[in-house]
Scaffold this active site. Structure first.
Site, PDB file in Angstrom:
ATOM      1  N   LYS A   1       0.800  -1.225   0.000  1.00  0.00           N
ATOM      2  CA  LYS A   1       0.000   0.000   0.000  1.00  0.00           C
ATOM      3  C   LYS A   1       0.833   1.276   0.000  1.00  0.00           C
ATOM      4  O   LYS A   1       0.422   2.281  -0.570  1.00  0.00           O
ATOM      5  CB  LYS A   1      -0.991  -0.033   1.156  1.00  0.00           C
TER       6      LYS A   1
ATOM      7  N   GLY B   1      -8.420  -6.359   3.839  1.00  0.00           N
ATOM      8  CA  GLY B   1      -9.564  -6.799   4.639  1.00  0.00           C
ATOM      9  C   GLY B   1      -9.792  -5.946   5.877  1.00  0.00           C
ATOM     10  O   GLY B   1     -10.403  -6.386   6.840  1.00  0.00           O
TER      11      GLY B   1
ATOM     12  N   LYS C   1      -4.386  11.134   7.075  1.00  0.00           N
ATOM     13  CA  LYS C   1      -5.485  11.903   7.641  1.00  0.00           C
ATOM     14  C   LYS C   1      -6.693  10.968   7.695  1.00  0.00           C
ATOM     15  O   LYS C   1      -6.963  10.249   6.736  1.00  0.00           O
ATOM     16  CB  LYS C   1      -5.767  13.085   6.705  1.00  0.00           C
TER      17      LYS C   1
ATOM     18  N   LYS D   1     -18.133  -4.600   1.509  1.00  0.00           N
ATOM     19  CA  LYS D   1     -19.212  -3.976   0.751  1.00  0.00           C
ATOM     20  C   LYS D   1     -20.469  -4.834   0.789  1.00  0.00           C
ATOM     21  O   LYS D   1     -20.386  -6.060   0.743  1.00  0.00           O
ATOM     22  CB  LYS D   1     -18.765  -3.764  -0.697  1.00  0.00           C
TER      23      LYS D   1
ATOM     24  N   ARG E   1      -7.729  -6.549 -10.388  1.00  0.00           N
ATOM     25  CA  ARG E   1      -8.532  -7.717 -10.793  1.00  0.00           C
ATOM     26  C   ARG E   1      -9.960  -7.262 -11.063  1.00  0.00           C
ATOM     27  O   ARG E   1     -10.293  -6.097 -10.859  1.00  0.00           O
ATOM     28  CB  ARG E   1      -8.551  -8.729  -9.649  1.00  0.00           C
TER      29      ARG E   1
HETATM   30  P1  ADP Z   1      -8.068  -2.710   3.121  1.00  0.00           P
HETATM   31  O1  ADP Z   1      -7.119  -3.018   2.005  1.00  0.00           O
HETATM   32  O2  ADP Z   1      -7.668  -3.337   4.425  1.00  0.00           O
HETATM   33  O3  ADP Z   1      -9.490  -2.969   2.758  1.00  0.00           O
HETATM   34  P2  ADP Z   1      -8.323   0.170   2.591  1.00  0.00           P
HETATM   35  O4  ADP Z   1      -7.168   1.095   2.529  1.00  0.00           O
HETATM   36  O5  ADP Z   1      -8.976  -0.199   1.298  1.00  0.00           O
HETATM   37  O6  ADP Z   1      -7.890  -1.141   3.405  1.00  0.00           O
HETATM   38  O7  ADP Z   1      -9.393   0.762   3.555  1.00  0.00           O
HETATM   39  C1  ADP Z   1     -10.541   0.031   3.928  1.00  0.00           C
HETATM   40  C2  ADP Z   1     -11.574   0.924   4.548  1.00  0.00           C
HETATM   41  O8  ADP Z   1     -11.013   1.572   5.728  1.00  0.00           O
HETATM   42  C3  ADP Z   1     -12.049   2.068   3.670  1.00  0.00           C
HETATM   43  O9  ADP Z   1     -13.094   1.677   2.788  1.00  0.00           O
HETATM   44  C4  ADP Z   1     -12.539   3.031   4.762  1.00  0.00           C
HETATM   45  O10 ADP Z   1     -13.775   2.567   5.255  1.00  0.00           O
HETATM   46  C5  ADP Z   1     -11.510   2.890   5.865  1.00  0.00           C
HETATM   47  N1  ADP Z   1     -10.394   3.849   5.680  1.00  0.00           N
HETATM   48  C6  ADP Z   1      -9.185   3.615   5.099  1.00  0.00           C
HETATM   49  N2  ADP Z   1      -8.426   4.737   5.072  1.00  0.00           N
HETATM   50  C7  ADP Z   1      -9.146   5.713   5.660  1.00  0.00           C
HETATM   51  C8  ADP Z   1      -8.937   7.112   5.937  1.00  0.00           C
HETATM   52  N3  ADP Z   1      -7.802   7.724   5.605  1.00  0.00           N
HETATM   53  N4  ADP Z   1      -9.926   7.802   6.542  1.00  0.00           N
HETATM   54  C9  ADP Z   1     -11.098   7.175   6.882  1.00  0.00           C
HETATM   55  N5  ADP Z   1     -11.367   5.872   6.661  1.00  0.00           N
HETATM   56  C10 ADP Z   1     -10.415   5.143   6.063  1.00  0.00           C
END
Ligand code: ADP
Length: 447
Positions: free
Chosen positions: A116, A164, A201, A237, A291
């Site tokens: 990431k 996840g 943030k 989701k 994907r």
């Molecule tokens: P993962 O790969 O574990 O799913 P993500 O980076 O896609 O992690 O983030 C998953 C979820 O976490 C996002 O859909 C959101 O709900 C929350 N999230 C992630 N980053 C932030 C952020 N900077 N501020 C608020 N919520 C966040």
């Protein structure tokens, strides 16, 4: 074009890919565990190979068995679906070394987006707006304090190897920072064997909006608009829409254009999804999935384009069947993920489906691998089907969705259908007025 594609997945997505192959006149091979011998994708495929016992690590994640199945059957390509090996760079590399096409991007692109910190750095370099935060991994508390003070509280500490929703911790003020940093690092180390974390943030009321992109394999990139996936439970989701109720056409083409250009500049090939949080009119990149997504049918509904056909075309070196100007957005679509779970507690409910009846009629699509008499094995995820509804506008789509949910019958197990019947009657949902926390709050109220 390929002669024979091996589908390295199960359930509704295996069937989804199989349908696309049949339409294109391509022979199909499916692999399955001993628990899936009676699955629909096994019944409908031209050939099937049993690759191991029920646990995924011994079957659907067993690279050697899958490569052997390709060799035995003479498959010239593999479609990985989503989950399992779909974002495994090593799998893509091994297939390439065996002269078998992995229908997806290169192993190198999967690797970049799977880390990431690296993904965010790459996105920023490509001109994609990102969440303000640290430039790379943060180890020292002093450095964390400095960055957090600069971007302002609340902040979120996230695992570089994350996935996840694990390894994330929010610090609302400086006093929470030390403990958040420590917990995120130890969780990340335990879950992913890598304790690198970074700071962002924390956005308080964002929507989750993602852009469907495609690289054509010749250095070109297009976008297929966005999906709004803000209705989530535990970062999973639940309900997805295209278009997003929050965007207008101008915002859509602006963010879509940025993403399409980035994909072209990256030299990316195949389908991808660039995920954003969206708050106060601004987009903030969070990650890219390399994907096909579970929710791709809502994009297919409003564009009329089969994304799996496009993946296969691009994979075989034939490019996309459409240019950006051919991609038009028509009406509105909603997908409900129907899980074999208790609709209140979300505990899994495997067992035998005694009766299964799907809705039909104009604008209704059901993607599911189950049938009356099917026994859901307890080893895999609980998704048993997706209901996708299309209408000329959001109001018509919601009316049709309500009717379709009434017609849907799944007996013998518990499903999340009752949750969707509640949601479709809710005023906030009717108005498209929700953010990523809405569903959790709604469930906590127990309405
Ligand atoms: P993962 O790969 O574990 O799913 P993500 O980076 O896609 O992690 O983030 C998953 C979820 O976490 C996002 O859909 C959101 O709900 C929350 N999230 C992630 N980053 C932030 C952020 N900077 N501020 C608020 N919520 C966040």
């Amino acid at each position: 074009m390929f002669q024979k594609i091996l589908i390295a997945n199960r359930g509704e997505i295996a069937l989804r890919v199989l349908r696309a192959c049949k339409e294109l006149g391509i022979q199909t091979v499916v692999v399955h565990s001993t628990a899936d011998a009676d699955a629909m994708h096994v019944r409908l495929a031209d050939e099937s190979v049993c690759i191991g016992p029920p646990p995924s690590r011994d079957s659907y994640l067993n690279i050697h068995q899958i490569v052997a199945a390709c060799e035995i059957t003479g498959a010239d390509a593999v479609h990985p679906g989503y989950g399992f090996l779909s974002e495994n760079a090593k799998f893509a590399d091994i297939l390439a070394a065996h002269n078998i096409t992995f229908i997806g991007p290169s192993g190198d692109h999967i690797r970049i987006m799977g880390d990431k910190i690296e993904a965010k750095r790459t996105a920023k370099r490509l001109g994609i707006p990102v969440v303000p935060g640290s430039d790379g991994a943060v180890t020292e508390e002093k450095e964390a304090r400095r960055i957090a003070a600069e971007i302002g509280y609340p902040v979120i500490i996230k695992a570089s190897a994350g996935g996840g929703g694990r390894g994330m911790k929010v610090a609302h003020a400086e006093a929470d920072l030390e403990i958040a940093l420590q917990t995120a690092r130890s969780e990340a180390g335990a879950a992913f064997g890598d304790d690198a974390v970074y700071i962002e943030k924390y956005l308080e009321k964002p929507r989750h909006i993602e852009v469907q992109v495609f690289g054509d394999g010749f250095g070109g990139g297009v976008h297929f608009g966005e999906r709004d996936c803000s209705l989530q439970r535990r970062h999973q989701k639940v309900w997805e829409e295209a278009n997003s109720p929050a965007l207008n056409a101008e915002e859509r083409s602006r963010i879509g254009g940025i993403c399409a250009k980035a994909i072209a500049d990256l030299g990316y090939s195949g389908a991808g999804t660039i995920e954003f949080l969206y708050e106060n009119g601004e987009f903030y990149f969070i990650e890219m999935n390399t994907r096909l997504q579970v929710e791709h049918p809502v994009t297919e509904a409003i564009t009329g384009i089969d994304l799996v056909h496009e993946q296969i075309r691009v994979g075989s070196g034939g490019g996309l069947s459409v240019k950006q100007e051919d991609i038009k957005f028509n009406g509105h679509a909603i997908e409900c993920r129907i899980n074999a779970e208790d609709p209140r507690t979300f505990t899994p409910s495997p067992g035998t489906i005694t009766h299964f009846h799907t809705p039909g009629g104009l604008g209704i699509r059901v993607d599911s691998g189950v049938y009356s008499g099917y026994k859901i094995p307890p080893y895999y995820d609980s998704l048993i089907g997706k209901l996708i509804v299309h209408g000329r506008n959001r109001v018509e789509c919601m009316m049709r969705l309500r009717r379709a949910l009434d017609e849907f019958v799944v007996d013998g197990i518990k499903t999340t259908l009752p949750l969707f019947r509640d949601l479709v009657g809710n005023a906030d949902i009717a108005n498209g007025d929700y953010d990523i926390h809405w569903l959790e709050k709604y469930l906590a109220k127990g309405e």
